[in-house]
Design an enzyme around this catalytic site. Structure first.
Site, PDB file in Angstrom:
ATOM      1  N   ASP A  59      42.864   0.129   1.177  1.00  0.00           N
ATOM      2  CA  ASP A  59      42.843   1.179   2.176  1.00  0.00           C
ATOM      3  C   ASP A  59      43.700   2.335   1.659  1.00  0.00           C
ATOM      4  O   ASP A  59      44.505   2.155   0.739  1.00  0.00           O
ATOM      5  CB  ASP A  59      43.403   0.608   3.497  1.00  0.00           C
ATOM      6  CG  ASP A  59      43.331   1.607   4.632  1.00  0.00           C
ATOM      7  OD1 ASP A  59      42.322   2.345   4.700  1.00  0.00           O
ATOM      8  OD2 ASP A  59      44.262   1.669   5.446  1.00  0.00           O
ATOM      9  N   ASP A  99      45.241   5.381   3.911  1.00  0.00           N
ATOM     10  CA  ASP A  99      46.348   5.733   4.814  1.00  0.00           C
ATOM     11  C   ASP A  99      47.136   4.483   5.207  1.00  0.00           C
ATOM     12  O   ASP A  99      46.564   3.499   5.662  1.00  0.00           O
ATOM     13  CB  ASP A  99      45.808   6.420   6.071  1.00  0.00           C
ATOM     14  CG  ASP A  99      45.270   7.809   5.767  1.00  0.00           C
ATOM     15  OD1 ASP A  99      45.974   8.573   5.102  1.00  0.00           O
ATOM     16  OD2 ASP A  99      44.132   8.114   6.169  1.00  0.00           O
TER      17      ASP A  99
END
Length: 259
Positions: free
Chosen positions: A13, A15
């Site tokens: 991922d 953020d």
């Protein structure tokens, strides 16, 4: 006990894992550099459909990351791929930004508000009541309802922002029609990412900061799941879920020796 194969491919991922509140997570640029030099396939995933991979690449470059454009996989790209598989050369009424409209154009979709096959809702910073009203009427007239991701809020420097999932709920309330969500935690997002880099679930790890999207999505797609504590979920919160990540580490910097 099932013995996992060594990790050959990585999904991460963005953020909360590589970037937090507009700053690189300490050690994250070095982690990505090591991944690149190792030659192992990897993708950086995001449920955010606002930006194109080129936009995201530029944003990451400013923060000290060296990431090729093809190493970025967004919910917009996954949505476009899903629609191209389901109904090649279809039509869609889109509420979203360049990341979504560019991805749909690239797979041959025509964007129109005249009897479209789909209403496609993505993230945008300027939701228009007029556009939402049009979406409601088109869905009432038979258009299928697709949403890039179910996140109800998104981060900003000022605090939480309403995200696509919140707007989808408003449209669903008005139409009685629930959308099909393509992004995390739908394992479809993971499978499309795996296919993009020709990776296999049994030898791929997913790194994320959220139990309810990243870890759940990785788990359901059969990946090794690694929760980092540099974003949303804490170790205490992780214990409350009925499922567990394969392991919990402080940050991606703790994974350098495994590449």
């Amino acid at each position: 006990m099932y013995e996992r194969k060594p990790v050959q491919s990585w999904l991460t991922d963005m953020d909360g894992v590589l970037v937090h509140e507009g700053q690189p997570v300490p050690g994250a640029p070095e982690f990505i550099n090591k991944l690149r030099s190792s030659g192992k396939p990897f993708l950086i995933l995001t449920n955010n459909s606002i930006y194109t991979p080129r936009d995201l690449q530029a944003r990451l470059t400013r923060m000290g990351f060296e990431v090729p454009e093809h190493a970025l996989w967004t919910a917009a790209l996954a949505t476009a791929q899903f629609l191209a598989d389901q109904r090649p050369g279809g039509t869609a009424y889109v509420i979203g930004e360049a990341g979504l409209t560019t991805a749909l154009h690239a797979v041959g979709y025509v964007l129109t508000d005249f009897a479209p096959d789909y209403v496609v809702l993505g993230e945008t910073r300027t939701y228009s009541f007029e556009a939402i009203t049009k979406a409601v009427r088109l869905i009432n007239d038979g258009a299928r309802f697709i949403c890039t991701n179910p996140d109800v809020t998104g981060p900003s420097v000022e605090g939480a922002l309403p995200a696509a999932g919140s707007v989808a709920a408003m449209i669903s309330k008005a139409t009685g029609v629930e959308p099909y969500f393509v992004g995390k935690p739908n394992p479809m997002m993971m499978r499309s990412a795996l296919n993009t880099i020709n990776a296999h679930s049994e030898s791929t790890a997913m790194i994320g900061d959220r139990m309810d999207t990243d870890v759940l999505c990785g788990l359901e797609a059969g990946l090794e799941t690694i929760l980092v504590l540099t974003g949303i979920s804490t170790r205490t919160e992780a214990e409350r879920y009925p499922y567990r990540p394969s392991r919990i580490v402080g940050s991606v910097a703790d994974l350098m020796d495994e590449i």
